[in-house]
Design a protein around this motif. Structure first.
Motif, PDB file in Angstrom:
ATOM      1  N   THR A 394     -26.219  21.974   1.943  1.00 12.29           N
ATOM      2  CA  THR A 394     -26.685  20.776   2.815  1.00 12.29           C
ATOM      3  C   THR A 394     -25.641  19.643   2.863  1.00 12.29           C
ATOM      4  OG1 THR A 394     -28.902  21.655   2.872  1.00 12.29           O
ATOM      5  CG2 THR A 394     -28.574  19.392   3.524  1.00 12.29           C
ATOM      6  N   GLN A 395     -25.372  19.287   1.554  1.00 13.78           N
ATOM      7  CA  GLN A 395     -24.280  18.358   1.145  1.00 13.78           C
ATOM      8  C   GLN A 395     -23.087  18.584   1.943  1.00 13.78           C
ATOM      9  OE1 GLN A 395     -25.148  15.313  -1.298  1.00 13.78           O
ATOM     10  NE2 GLN A 395     -26.951  15.970  -0.033  1.00 13.78           N
ATOM     11  N   ARG A 396     -22.812  19.812   1.796  1.00 13.71           N
ATOM     12  CA  ARG A 396     -21.404  20.082   2.260  1.00 13.71           C
ATOM     13  C   ARG A 396     -21.376  20.131   3.763  1.00 13.71           C
ATOM     14  NH1 ARG A 396     -19.500  26.333   2.435  1.00 13.71           N
ATOM     15  NH2 ARG A 396     -17.585  26.037   3.834  1.00 13.71           N
ATOM     16  N   LEU A 397     -22.449  20.345   4.479  1.00 10.55           N
ATOM     17  CA  LEU A 397     -22.617  20.179   5.933  1.00 10.55           C
ATOM     18  C   LEU A 397     -22.610  18.655   6.176  1.00 10.55           C
ATOM     19  CD1 LEU A 397     -24.944  23.259   6.751  1.00 10.55           C
ATOM     20  CD2 LEU A 397     -22.421  23.186   7.218  1.00 10.55           C
ATOM     21  N   MET A 398     -23.539  18.018   5.511  1.00  8.33           N
ATOM     22  CA  MET A 398     -23.285  16.601   5.777  1.00  8.33           C
ATOM     23  C   MET A 398     -21.993  15.761   5.741  1.00  8.33           C
ATOM     24  SD  MET A 398     -26.818  15.463   3.793  1.00  8.33           S
ATOM     25  CE  MET A 398     -26.231  13.571   3.911  1.00  8.33           C
ATOM     26  N   ALA A 399     -21.154  16.355   4.787  1.00  6.31           N
ATOM     27  CA  ALA A 399     -19.865  15.868   4.636  1.00  6.31           C
ATOM     28  C   ALA A 399     -19.025  16.219   5.684  1.00  6.31           C
ATOM     29  CB  ALA A 399     -19.260  16.161   3.142  1.00  6.31           C
ATOM     30  N   ALA A 400     -19.103  17.460   6.074  1.00  4.66           N
ATOM     31  CA  ALA A 400     -18.060  17.859   7.266  1.00  4.66           C
ATOM     32  C   ALA A 400     -18.587  17.112   8.480  1.00  4.66           C
ATOM     33  CB  ALA A 400     -18.392  19.579   7.303  1.00  4.66           C
ATOM     34  N   LYS A 401     -19.747  16.651   8.542  1.00  4.93           N
ATOM     35  CA  LYS A 401     -20.222  15.760   9.738  1.00  4.93           C
ATOM     36  C   LYS A 401     -20.015  14.650   9.729  1.00  4.93           C
ATOM     37  CE  LYS A 401     -23.591  19.399  11.170  1.00  4.93           C
ATOM     38  NZ  LYS A 401     -25.061  19.616  11.355  1.00  4.93           N
ATOM     39  N   GLY A 402     -19.277  13.964   8.605  1.00  5.76           N
ATOM     40  CA  GLY A 402     -19.071  12.802   8.318  1.00  5.76           C
ATOM     41  C   GLY A 402     -20.196  11.870   7.748  1.00  5.76           C
ATOM     42  N   GLY A 403     -21.136  12.783   7.374  1.00  9.45           N
ATOM     43  CA  GLY A 403     -22.545  11.812   6.756  1.00  9.45           C
ATOM     44  C   GLY A 403     -22.235  11.598   5.103  1.00  9.45           C
ATOM     45  N   LYS A 404     -23.043  10.781   4.583  1.00  6.51           N
ATOM     46  CA  LYS A 404     -22.808  10.342   3.137  1.00  6.51           C
ATOM     47  C   LYS A 404     -23.112  11.533   2.409  1.00  6.51           C
ATOM     48  CE  LYS A 404     -25.662   7.398   1.354  1.00  6.51           C
ATOM     49  NZ  LYS A 404     -26.137   6.266   1.266  1.00  6.51           N
ATOM     50  N   THR A 405     -22.547  11.931   1.245  1.00  6.47           N
ATOM     51  CA  THR A 405     -22.736  13.046   0.409  1.00  6.47           C
ATOM     52  C   THR A 405     -22.625  12.415  -1.237  1.00  6.47           C
ATOM     53  OG1 THR A 405     -22.562  15.318  -0.269  1.00  6.47           O
ATOM     54  CG2 THR A 405     -20.703  14.153   0.309  1.00  6.47           C
ATOM     55  N   HIS A 406     -23.482  12.891  -2.123  1.00  8.87           N
ATOM     56  CA  HIS A 406     -23.077  12.540  -3.531  1.00  8.87           C
ATOM     57  C   HIS A 406     -22.758  13.455  -4.515  1.00  8.87           C
ATOM     58  CE1 HIS A 406     -25.024   8.688  -2.183  1.00  8.87           C
ATOM     59  NE2 HIS A 406     -25.937   9.287  -1.861  1.00  8.87           N
ATOM     60  N   VAL A 407     -22.797  14.596  -4.146  1.00 11.96           N
ATOM     61  CA  VAL A 407     -22.665  15.744  -5.181  1.00 11.96           C
ATOM     62  C   VAL A 407     -21.910  16.891  -4.769  1.00 11.96           C
ATOM     63  CG1 VAL A 407     -24.859  16.743  -4.972  1.00 11.96           C
ATOM     64  CG2 VAL A 407     -23.850  16.861  -7.037  1.00 11.96           C
ATOM     65  N   ARG A 408     -21.130  17.433  -5.767  1.00 10.64           N
ATOM     66  CA  ARG A 408     -20.719  18.785  -5.511  1.00 10.64           C
ATOM     67  C   ARG A 408     -21.013  19.393  -6.883  1.00 10.64           C
ATOM     68  NH1 ARG A 408     -14.853  17.799  -2.979  1.00 10.64           N
ATOM     69  NH2 ARG A 408     -15.623  16.832  -0.884  1.00 10.64           N
ATOM     70  N   THR A 409     -20.766  20.720  -6.986  1.00 12.54           N
ATOM     71  CA  THR A 409     -21.203  21.291  -8.390  1.00 12.54           C
ATOM     72  C   THR A 409     -20.223  20.918  -9.270  1.00 12.54           C
ATOM     73  OG1 THR A 409     -20.062  23.388  -7.535  1.00 12.54           O
ATOM     74  CG2 THR A 409     -22.529  23.395  -7.496  1.00 12.54           C
ATOM     75  N   THR A 410     -20.625  20.747 -10.821  1.00 12.71           N
ATOM     76  CA  THR A 410     -19.920  20.541 -11.689  1.00 12.71           C
ATOM     77  C   THR A 410     -19.845  21.607 -12.729  1.00 12.71           C
ATOM     78  OG1 THR A 410     -21.568  19.374 -12.779  1.00 12.71           O
ATOM     79  CG2 THR A 410     -20.031  18.161 -11.123  1.00 12.71           C
ATOM     80  N   ALA A 411     -18.835  21.344 -13.677  1.00 17.41           N
ATOM     81  CA  ALA A 411     -18.669  22.425 -14.802  1.00 17.41           C
ATOM     82  C   ALA A 411     -18.344  21.536 -15.916  1.00 17.41           C
ATOM     83  CB  ALA A 411     -17.745  23.227 -14.474  1.00 17.41           C
TER      84      ALA A 411
END
Length: 411
Positions: A394-411
């Protein structure tokens, strides 16, 4: 999905996204543990089992997190229903596909529920593992996992005491094949309102006539892999009464043509190069051929001197694929008779997106890191990984549409 942290407020974004799930958990302690568990799966660290997650989350003892996923009394069904609704909101529709597959979780020992020596598709060989039947909703190159359910091999279903010790619920004690599990999951998802245009599956499911017939009986479109020796009839096969040489007249129709192996019937068909989408290294293409056929999966009947043969069943597309390396694959599909070859190829190839989802669920979100032995614990852990994955998509799709996103997976 990337592996680096972005921003500092993703936990708050996660809590907001999880709000409908927390309402369904009702109990305050569970409502606190659920976001922590999902955050532990998303956050840094190579190991996503309970103890190291609890340490990274600053919980000290891990007993509360363990109790939430392995021992607490709560029903996962409402959360699965909410996950289905979320997935449908972002990906559902006639242009989406539902991919049926399975994924193996390698395990040592024999006490963990469902573990047994069995074929592990990810490893390409027999291995001691658990096997989960998976269902993935996908549109384009974006998948969301919506179902993971354990397959129990004969060594488990034939041992009621072993299943009792592992906490297998009464409704799952009866033996079920992987295709049967998949149909049950499809029924669950459709009842929850999931929308998709076609069901896709590999030959492990496509070779099952009951699986294909169950999909057709539900009015669903499908495209599935098959083995090269799958028998089919030409589309113009007719049923005739054979002429009796002696004795009573024949009472049953027989086909006027013999069935043939998929490989043989496509050998003389016209093949042409087809490109179905652009990949990271350019257009993806292979050579394809397609013919309308009748599947030889009707009731078995003695036909002349050939013994019992399957009668002609549903009309469908038989599709062959020749890859650049020389490998050949075969498929059946009940997509409409006017479907262009490129659309057939695109539908068939859309299945591969589930492999990306399996890999990310394991490598980034710890699907195969659960160390408990019970049915309940394994399925709740799998559910939490699906929630984490759906949130990240959902975050990825928001980012692709120009919406605000806060996280990607981390390691």
């Amino acid at each position: 999905m990337g592996r680096e942290a972005v921003g500092t407020g993703w936990q708050a974004e996660l809590e907001h996204w999880l709000a409908p799930f927390l309402v369904r958990l009702v109990h305050k302690a569970r409502q606190r543990m659920c976001p922590l568990y999902v955050a532990g799966l998303i956050g840094p660290g190579d190991r996503k089992s309970i103890q190291p997650m609890a340490e990274r989350l600053g919980l000290g003892a891990y007993d509360r997190l363990h109790h939430f996923v392995a021992a607490g009394t709560w029903d996962a069904a409402p959360l699965l229903e909410e996950l289905t609704r979320k997935a449908d909101d972002v990906l559902g529709g006639d242009d989406a596909v539902l991919v049926v597959d399975d994924t193996a979780l390698p395990k040592k020992g024999n006490a963990s529920v469902g573990v047994a020596p069995q074929f592990a598709s990810a490893l390409g060989k027999q291995a001691n593992c658990q096997t989960l039947v998976s269902l993935t909703l996908a549109r384009g190159e974006v998948p969301v996992m919506v179902g993971l359910r354990l397959f129990l091999p004969d060594s488990w279903t034939g041992d009621p005491e072993r299943m009792r010790r592992a906490g297998v619920p009464a409704e799952f004690l009866a033996p079920r094949s992987k295709p049967e599990i998949a149909i049950e999951e499809i029924d669950r998802l459709r009842a929850a309102g999931l929308r998709f245009g076609a069901v896709l599956a590999d030959a492990g499911y496509g070779l099952s006539a009951p699986f294909r017939q169950a999909l057709s009986a539900r009015g669903l479109r499908w495209a599935v892999g098959i083995p090269r020796h799958q028998k089919v009839y030409p589309a113009d096969v007719a049923l005739i009464f054979p002429v009796a040489g002696r004795g009573r007249p024949r009472q049953r129709h027989i086909p006027d043509q013999k069935s043939q192996a998929a490989e043989a019937i496509l050998a003389e068909a016209p093949w042409r190069s087809v490109s179905w989408r652009r990949g990271t290294k350019g257009r993806l293409s292979a050579r394809f051929a397609a013919l309308r056929v009748r599947i030889a999966d009707g009731p078995p009947q003695r036909i002349r001197d050939m013994g019992a043969q399957h009668m002609p069943g549903e009309e469908a597309w038989l599709v062959g694929e020749r890859r650049a390396g020389g490998e050949q694959k075969y498929y059946l599909s009940n997509l409409s008779a006017d479907t262009p070859l490129r659309a057939l190829a695109a539908a068939i190839k859309a299945r591969w997106v589930c492999e990306q989802a399996h890999q990310q669920l394991k490598e980034e979100l710890g699907l195969d890191h659960f160390e408990g032995r019970s049915w309940t614990g394994l399925h709740r852990h799998a559910l939490m990984t699906m929630l984490a994955y759906a949130f990240l998509q959902t975050q990825r799709l928001m980012a692709a549409k120009g919406g605000k996103t806060h996280v990607r997976t981390t390691a």
